[in-house]
Design an enzyme around this catalytic site. Structure first.
Site, PDB file in Angstrom:
ATOM      1  CG  ASP A  47      -1.667  -1.276   1.441  1.00 52.79           C
ATOM      2  OD1 ASP A  47      -1.965  -1.819   0.475  1.00 52.79           O
ATOM      3  OD2 ASP A  47      -1.861  -1.801   2.499  1.00 52.79           O
ATOM      4  CD  GLU A 210      -8.852  -3.163  -0.778  1.00 52.34           C
ATOM      5  OE1 GLU A 210      -9.023  -3.214   0.670  1.00 52.34           O
ATOM      6  OE2 GLU A 210      -8.476  -3.969  -1.120  1.00 52.34           O
TER       7      GLU A 210
HETATM    8  O1  FUB Z   1      -2.966  -3.762   3.409  1.00 53.67           O
HETATM    9  C1  FUB Z   1      -4.321  -4.086   3.742  1.00 53.67           C
HETATM   10  C2  FUB Z   1      -5.330  -3.654   2.887  1.00 53.67           C
HETATM   11  O2  FUB Z   1      -5.314  -4.537   1.809  1.00 53.67           O
HETATM   12  C3  FUB Z   1      -5.367  -2.230   2.315  1.00 53.67           C
HETATM   13  O3  FUB Z   1      -5.931  -1.284   3.365  1.00 53.67           O
HETATM   14  C4  FUB Z   1      -5.999  -2.353   1.137  1.00 53.67           C
HETATM   15  O4  FUB Z   1      -6.047  -1.141   0.151  1.00 53.67           O
HETATM   16  C5  FUB Z   1      -5.504  -3.543   0.389  1.00 53.67           C
HETATM   17  O5  FUB Z   1      -4.140  -3.527  -0.046  1.00 53.67           O
END
Ligand code: FUB
Length: 449
Positions: A47, A210
């Protein structure tokens, strides 16, 4: 990969300790941080939000670890803290150490091991670090981009969700985006909402959960995001003439990973006139996609402001010093046959990879090697081979100027073989490495002396 590594703990001691360690690190030996992908080898990272502060790129990733008894949920993401990494050339990276841990967050009642995708922005002399955990989004403030970050007493009121991404407009107005995907204006204090959260309309749903990353370029607002299609996330974007929309879907920035990594999460940044995409894959953990590794590749815009699709590379970005270890297994291109890549030691993946050449005229191209101005006189190859073989080292083209013909003996132990150069290039060149006969030669790295 040896990273310059700095850790912060308490404020006063920090600066002097930090300066001292930095000076020592600068004094000992050449920097061996890699430009190649993945960017970080000594820990799992995911991320990545890249930001430019004071002429350096700072990357704020999540920090994946492996869950263990009493620590996180086995088989799932496990994240308890954040590091920040910085670079002035995208080749040499400094690990500034832990900038925030879950135990420092006053409003987190228990260890959740869910310190997911963060962001960090600068406003009016302060750095605001936003992080999701336990279903809420928190902020922590520092006066340096590498901390120490002091978390607020409470999470941001009115926000439930993950993956904060902040846009600061030219007039100083700040907008917080999160989840899949909502937006709200932030107050001047950057830690409270100034408007009701609004779900952004007209985005490709379902599959949007997300990772929003907003930015502005030439008056266009870009909202970029992972979108789950056919069982994994690909990176897409929409554009608008206002931060809150209405947005129009424009295209795919990066396809789903061929590795099978379900998530991708990214940021887009301009540094010294070039745009870059930071993203992640599972290079160091091919069998478990919750232990990821961050990467970077060049990103280009068309004249009309649309984004060209980015094809992920192993070579990544930045210029590699010819006098350092050139990891040709992180190549720019290879011949259609006769080149494979494997971990140097499958039990210690952080040691990186090796290239295995097995066919006559099999070649590897590695872009952007800087030979500097000094005339380098010889080449060394760390190699092992069950058959022996001859390796040609050329620059600029597969049939470009020959720098050296290196005879590799049959020796299955790693050894460093040296050969004089017949030409002494200067400046930046693409490097070509070719096996001249049908033998098997493994190469860990190449360097010029
Ligand atoms: O890294 C945990 C979660 O997985 C992140 O918050 C999302 O964007 C995905 O990459």
């Amino acid at each position: 990969m040896l990273l310059k590594s700095v850790n912060y703990k308490s404020e006063k001691i920090q600066f002097s300790r930090y300066s001292f360690i930095l000076i020592i690190l600068y004094l000992i030996g050449p920097n061996r941080g890699f430009a190649q992908n993945p960017l970080i080898l000594d820990q799992f990272t995911a991320d990545p939000t890249a930001r430019v502060f004071d002429g350096r790129v700072y990357v704020y990733p999540s920090h994946d670890i492996l869950a263990s008894p009493g620590k996180g949920r086995p088989g799932w993401f496990c994240m308890e803290d954040y590091h920040v990494f910085s670079s002035e050339n995208l080749t040499d990276w400094t690990d500034h150490g832990v900038i925030l841990t879950q135990t420092e967050v006053p409003w987190l009642e228990r260890k959740t091991y869910s310190m997911w995708a963060p962001d960090c922005v600068y406003k009016d002399g302060q750095y605001y670090f936003y992080f999701p955990t336990g279903g809420r989004i928190g902020a922590a403030i520092a006066d340096k981009p590498y901390g120490p970050f002091k978390p607020e007493q409470q999470p941001i009121a009115g926000v439930r969700g993950i993956d904060p991404g902040v846009l600061i407009d030219k007039d100083g107005s700040a907008y917080l985006f999160w989840g899949g995907i909502s937006v709200a204006k932030l107050k001047d204090n950057m830690v409270e909402l100034d408007s009701q959260p609004q779900r952004i309309a007209n985005l490709p749903r379902p599959g949007l959960i997300e990772g929003p990353f907003p930015f502005k370029r030439n008056g266009i607002y870009y909202l970029t995001y992972p979108h789950e299609v056919n069982g994994a996330e690909r990176l897409e974007y929409s554009i608008a003439s206002s931060p809150t929309g209405p947005y129009e879907w424009k295209g795919v920035i990066m396809d789903q990973s061929v590795s099978g990594c379900w998530t991708n999460h990214h940021s887009i940044v301009e540094f010294k006139g070039q745009w870059y995409l930071f993203y992640h894959d599972r290079d160091l953990s091919p069998d478990f996609d919750k232990n990821r590794s961050i990467r970077a590749d060049y990103l280009y815009f068309n004249d009309d402001g649309t984004i060209q699709k980015v094809i992920p590379t192993l070579r990544g970005v930045g210029i590699t010093n010819a006098a350092g270890e050139i990891q040709i297994d992180r190549y720019s291109a290879v011949s259609p046959e006769g080149v494979t890549v494997a971990f140097v030691d499958p039990n210690q993946k952080q040691k990186g990879w090796k290239a295995i050449l097995t066919a006559q005229n099999a070649w590897i191209r590695y872009n952007k090697v800087d030979f500097g101005r000094e005339k380098l006189k010889s080449v060394s190859i760390k190699t092992s081979s069950s058959t022996g073989g001859v390796i040609d080292i050329r620059i600029d083209a597969v049939d470009g100027p020959l720098l050296a013909k290196v005879n590799i003996a049959d020796n299955t132990d790693w050894s460093v073989v040296n050969s004089n150069l017949s030409e002494n290039p200067s400046g930046a060149h693409d490097l070509f490495v070719m096996l001249k006969d049908t033998k098997t030669v493994e190469i860990d790295w190449i360097k010029f002396e």
